[in-house]
Design an enzyme around this catalytic site. Structure first.
Site, mmCIF file in Angstrom:
data_model
loop_
_atom_site.group_PDB
_atom_site.id
_atom_site.type_symbol
_atom_site.label_atom_id
_atom_site.label_comp_id
_atom_site.label_asym_id
_atom_site.label_seq_id
_atom_site.Cartn_x
_atom_site.Cartn_y
_atom_site.Cartn_z
ATOM 1 N N HIS A 123 0.848 -1.149 -0.044
ATOM 2 C CA HIS A 123 -0.105 -0.012 -0.055
ATOM 3 C C HIS A 123 0.853 1.259 -0.035
ATOM 4 O O HIS A 123 0.672 2.195 -0.700
ATOM 5 C CB HIS A 123 -0.923 0.124 1.299
ATOM 6 C CG HIS A 123 -2.037 -0.947 1.290
ATOM 7 N ND1 HIS A 123 -2.159 -1.775 2.591
ATOM 8 C CD2 HIS A 123 -2.765 -1.428 0.488
ATOM 9 C CE1 HIS A 123 -3.239 -2.798 2.137
ATOM 10 N NE2 HIS A 123 -3.508 -2.499 0.998
ATOM 11 N N LYS A 168 -15.741 -7.668 4.686
ATOM 12 C CA LYS A 168 -14.570 -8.117 5.369
ATOM 13 C C LYS A 168 -14.910 -7.515 7.129
ATOM 14 O O LYS A 168 -15.363 -6.616 7.240
ATOM 15 C CB LYS A 168 -13.369 -7.434 5.283
ATOM 16 C CG LYS A 168 -12.646 -7.924 3.801
ATOM 17 C CD LYS A 168 -11.632 -7.452 3.479
ATOM 18 C CE LYS A 168 -11.046 -7.546 1.903
ATOM 19 N NZ LYS A 168 -9.932 -6.698 1.734
ATOM 20 N N ARG A 221 -2.141 -6.877 -8.124
ATOM 21 C CA ARG A 221 -1.249 -7.664 -7.744
ATOM 22 C C ARG A 221 -1.269 -8.948 -8.628
ATOM 23 O O ARG A 221 -0.117 -9.379 -9.189
ATOM 24 C CB ARG A 221 -1.116 -8.473 -6.445
ATOM 25 C CG ARG A 221 -0.845 -7.508 -5.237
ATOM 26 C CD ARG A 221 -1.098 -8.095 -3.777
ATOM 27 N NE ARG A 221 -2.571 -8.317 -4.073
ATOM 28 C CZ ARG A 221 -3.294 -8.542 -2.816
ATOM 29 N NH1 ARG A 221 -2.729 -8.437 -1.657
ATOM 30 N NH2 ARG A 221 -4.611 -8.627 -2.844
ATOM 31 N N SER A 240 -2.811 -7.699 3.531
ATOM 32 C CA SER A 240 -3.150 -7.375 4.686
ATOM 33 C C SER A 240 -3.613 -8.636 5.568
ATOM 34 O O SER A 240 -3.144 -8.784 6.723
ATOM 35 C CB SER A 240 -4.389 -6.681 4.817
ATOM 36 O OG SER A 240 -4.056 -5.072 4.586
#
Ligand code: PNS
Length: 161
Positions: free
Chosen positions: A17, A41, A90, A128
């Site tokens: 990030h 989430k 990614r 994360s």
């Protein structure tokens, strides 16, 4: 003046990030790193904890501001006058989920442009969720998160104290 928003749940903010925030800040005049709620989430860190960690990591970046927003990303962009949303990719699975989110956001606000930055190859394994898992077992998270945030993440998540 081009204003951009780099949104995410940042639970917690990683070196991936940090790299995207710094690179984005070079292509827009003003960058908002926006902590938003991802309804799918459950977060490990409170909103305040996430904001404080991001601010500490980005200290000294003059055209970056860290904000939080409780609502839709498109409304956050409108409120802050941003015309560009920045997201990172990614791999191909990121691409598929981002396409879906982009389609929804474009339907809600056709004028917004979504710009993707590919993550740096040496950072593409970082997420994360991996940080949360490693920290919960007391593993080192060096090279995953900004050094200034390492202690608080381990203290909060390590099951063995
Ligand atoms: O870091 P994440 O979890 O991939 O970020 C996702 C986030 C927070 C950017 C996304 O869930 C979001 O935009 N939340 C705000 C609510 C919203 O606008 N939802 C509509 C888009 S599907």
């Amino acid at each position: 003046m081009i204003k951009g928003i780099f949104p995410g749940s940042f639970d917690p903010f990683t070196l991936g990030h940090l790299d995207i925030a710094r690179r984005s800040a070079r292509v827009v005049d003003k960058l908002y790193v926006a902590v938003l709620i991802n309804a799918s989430k459950r977060s490990a860190f409170t909103m305040d904890e996430r904001i404080n960690m991001i601010r500490a990591a980005l200290d000294g970046e003059s055209n970056i501001e860290v904000i939080s927003f409780d609502g839709l990303l498109v409304d956050c962009a409108k409120q802050y006058g941003a015309s560009v949303i920045i997201r990172s990719l990614r791999d191909s699975s990121d691409y598929l989920s981002e396409r879906q989110m982009e389609t929804i956001n474009k339907r809600l606000c056709p004028d917004l442009e979504i710009v993707y930055l590919n993550s740096a190859p040496e950072l593409m394994h970082i997420s994360s969720s991996a940080v949360r898992e490693l920290a919960s077992y007391g593993c080192s998270i060096e090279g995953f998160v900004p050094e200034i945030n390492r202690k608080i993440i381990i203290e909060r998540l390590c099951k063995n104290g």
